[in-house]
Motif scaffolding. Structure first.
Motif, PDB file in Angstrom:
ATOM      1  N   GLY A   1       0.811  -1.217   0.000  1.00 22.07           N
ATOM      2  CA  GLY A   1       0.000   0.000   0.000  1.00 22.07           C
ATOM      3  C   GLY A   1       0.840   1.260   0.000  1.00 22.07           C
ATOM      4  N   GLN A   2       1.836   1.295   0.859  1.00 19.30           N
ATOM      5  CA  GLN A   2       2.704   2.472   0.952  1.00 19.30           C
ATOM      6  C   GLN A   2       3.540   2.649  -0.321  1.00 19.30           C
ATOM      7  OE1 GLN A   2       2.786   4.761   3.386  1.00 19.30           O
ATOM      8  NE2 GLN A   2       1.176   3.691   4.498  1.00 19.30           N
ATOM      9  N   ILE A   3       4.030   1.555  -0.866  1.00 23.34           N
ATOM     10  CA  ILE A   3       4.843   1.633  -2.083  1.00 23.34           C
ATOM     11  C   ILE A   3       4.012   2.177  -3.242  1.00 23.34           C
ATOM     12  CG2 ILE A   3       6.105   0.273  -3.811  1.00 23.34           C
ATOM     13  CD1 ILE A   3       6.854  -1.659  -1.488  1.00 23.34           C
ATOM     14  N   LEU A   4       2.800   1.613  -3.424  1.00 23.74           N
ATOM     15  CA  LEU A   4       1.952   2.041  -4.543  1.00 23.74           C
ATOM     16  C   LEU A   4       1.508   3.491  -4.382  1.00 23.74           C
ATOM     17  CD1 LEU A   4       0.634   1.213  -7.194  1.00 23.74           C
ATOM     18  CD2 LEU A   4      -1.356   0.430  -5.897  1.00 23.74           C
ATOM     19  N   SER A   5       1.198   3.889  -3.154  1.00 23.65           N
ATOM     20  CA  SER A   5       0.814   5.278  -2.901  1.00 23.65           C
ATOM     21  C   SER A   5       1.976   6.227  -3.231  1.00 23.65           C
ATOM     22  CB  SER A   5       0.394   5.446  -1.441  1.00 23.65           C
ATOM     23  OG  SER A   5      -0.035   6.765  -1.192  1.00 23.65           O
ATOM     24  N   GLY A   6       3.174   5.826  -2.863  1.00 23.84           N
ATOM     25  CA  GLY A   6       4.347   6.648  -3.150  1.00 23.84           C
ATOM     26  C   GLY A   6       4.605   6.794  -4.633  1.00 23.84           C
ATOM     27  N   LEU A   7       4.367   5.713  -5.393  1.00 23.59           N
ATOM     28  CA  LEU A   7       4.611   5.732  -6.836  1.00 23.59           C
ATOM     29  C   LEU A   7       3.562   6.540  -7.599  1.00 23.59           C
ATOM     30  CD1 LEU A   7       5.583   1.986  -7.365  1.00 23.59           C
ATOM     31  CD2 LEU A   7       7.102   3.945  -7.693  1.00 23.59           C
ATOM     32  N   THR A   8       2.320   6.516  -7.116  1.00 24.34           N
ATOM     33  CA  THR A   8       1.221   7.155  -7.862  1.00 24.34           C
ATOM     34  C   THR A   8       0.827   8.521  -7.325  1.00 24.34           C
ATOM     35  OG1 THR A   8      -0.449   6.083  -6.458  1.00 24.34           O
ATOM     36  CG2 THR A   8       0.236   4.892  -8.457  1.00 24.34           C
ATOM     37  N   GLY A   9       1.063   8.740  -6.032  1.00 27.72           N
ATOM     38  CA  GLY A   9       0.589   9.971  -5.411  1.00 27.72           C
ATOM     39  C   GLY A   9      -0.864   9.900  -4.974  1.00 27.72           C
TER      40      GLY A   9
END
Length: 319
Positions: free
Chosen positions: A98-106
Motif C-alpha cells: 500500500g505504501q509503495i503504490l501510494s508513493g509511486l502514484t501519489g
C-alpha cells in the motif's frame, strides 16, 4: 471530463485486472496487465503505477479527480496500512504494498484480501446489492471467502477474518494445503480439490469415464461435473462429498452472522444448479433452521469485474 473517479485493482497470480470506475459504479475503462512474479513480485507496484498513469492520460482524467486506488491481493493483508504479510501465489512476504503504490502514484491506496473485495463488489452492485449481512464464497483454484456484517466487510484482528477456504473440514489425514495446514476446505471444494478427489474416487470404479482423462492428465473440475451429469458414479460420489462439506462449512459460518444472502462465485460456480441444488440441501441439513430460513443462495453477478468494482467501492467508502 468531470466527477470523481475510483481505481480498482485485482491482483491475481497470472494477471492484474485494473479499472477506472465512476461514482455510479460504471466502468469507464478496464484492462489487464501480466503479473510479474519474478524477484518475489517486486516490480508489481511499478507495473500498476505505469499502467494507471498511461490510461489516465489516454482518458484525459485530471489527477485531482482520482479519489484513490482500491486493491485486492490473494493473501493476508493488514488493511489499515496495505501491508501484505503473505501472498503465496504472487511471492510477496512482509511487503509494504500500500505504501509503495501510494508513493509511486501519489494517490491514496486501500488494500484488502481479493475475496473481500469481490464480496464488496457484489454487495454494491451485484447479487448481494444492499444486503447488510452477506457471505460470499469464491470457488476457483482455491476457495475464498468474504463476509459483510452490519454493512461492513469483516477483516478481523490481523486480516484473516472470513478465510473460509482454511476452515478445517478433515481433522486428521486431510490433504496438505498451501497455508501449511491439512484438511482445509480449499483442499476439498476448490477446482484443484475436486480433481484430486476424482482421481482417488475413480480408483474404486473401473468403468468410470474419468480414467481416460486422468491418464491423459487433462481432467478438470468441469469434466467431473459433466461426468456426474451423465451418470458416472465416481464423479457423482465426489460431487456429493464436495457439496456436503461445503454446505457444512457455510452453515457453520452462517451461525456467526445470520446472513441474508450467500453468494457463490468463481469458476466452479459455472456448474449452475448442478452445484447449487445439492449445496442448498447440505446447507439446510447443517444450519440452524431459523438461520437457514433467513438466507437465500445467489450466484455472483459481476464475474471477473467483482474485484475491481469492490476495489472502487473500498475507496468510495473510505473517502
Amino acid at each position: 471530463m468531470s466527477g470523481h473517479v475510483y481505481i480498482g485493482a485485482d491482483i491475481g497470480g497470472t494477471t492484474i485486472k485494473l479499472a477506472f470506475i465512476n461514482e455510479e459504479g460504471q466502468i469507464m475503462k478496464k484492462w489487464e496487465v501480466p503479473t510479474n512474479t519474478d524477484d518475489k513480485g517486486a516490480a508489481i507496484p511499478d507495473d500498476i503505477a505505469e499502467a494507471i498513469e498511461q490510461v489516465r492520460a489516454e482518458l484525459g482524467i485530471n489527477p485531482s479527480q482520482i479519489m484513490g486506488i482500491g486493491a485486492g491481493a490473494p493473501g493476508f493483508v493488514e488493511t489499515s496500512t496495505g501491508y501484505i504479510h503473505e501472498a503465496v501465489n504472487i511471492g510477496w512476504k512482509d511487503f509494504d504494498f500500500g505504501q509503495i503504490l501510494s508513493g509511486l502514484t501519489g494517490y491514496d491506496v486501500w488494500v484488502d484480501n481479493d475475496a473481500n473485495l469481490a464480496a464488496l463488489g457484489e454487495n454494491w452492485l451485484g447479487a448481494g446489492r444492499g444486503c447488510k449481512e452477506l457471505i460470499a464464497v469464491t470457488l476457483g483454484t482455491g476457495v475464498g471467502g468474504g463476509v459483510i456484517a452490519n454493512g461492513s466487510v469483516l477483516n478481523g484482528a490481523n486480516g484473516t477474518a472470513a478465510e473460509l477456504g482454511h476452515v478445517t473440514v478433515i481433522p486428521e489425514g486431510g490433504a496438505p494445503c498451501n497455508c501449511g495446514k491439512t484438511g482445509c476446505l480449499e483442499t476439498e471444494a476448490s477446482a484443484t480439490g475436486i480433481v484430486r478427489k476424482a482421481k482417488v474416487a475413480a480408483e474404486n470404479y473401473e468403468d468410470s469415464a474419468l480414467h481416460s482423462l486422468i491418464q491423459s492428465n487433462e481432467l478438470t473440475a468441469k469434466d467431473v461435473f459433466q461426468a456426474a451429469a451423465e451418470g458416472d458414479e465416481a464423479a457423482s460420489v465426489v460431487l456429493h462429498q464436495v457439496t456436503d462439506v461445503l454446505g457444512m462449512a457455510i452453515a457453520n459460518m452462517a451461525i456467526v452472522i445470520n446472513p441474508e444472502k450467500i453468494v457463490i462465485g468463481g469458476g466452479v460456480s459455472q456448474a449452475g444448479d448442478q452445484l447449487l441444488n445439492p449445496l442448498k440441501t447440505a446447507y439446510r441439513k447443517y444450519a440452524l433452521s431459523r438461520t437457514a430460513e433467513a438466507s437465500t443462495f445467489e450466484f455472483a453477478e459481476l464475474g471477473n469485474d467483482a474485484g475491481v468494482i469492490g476495489g472502487a467501492y473500498l475507496v468510495k467508502k473510505n473517502k
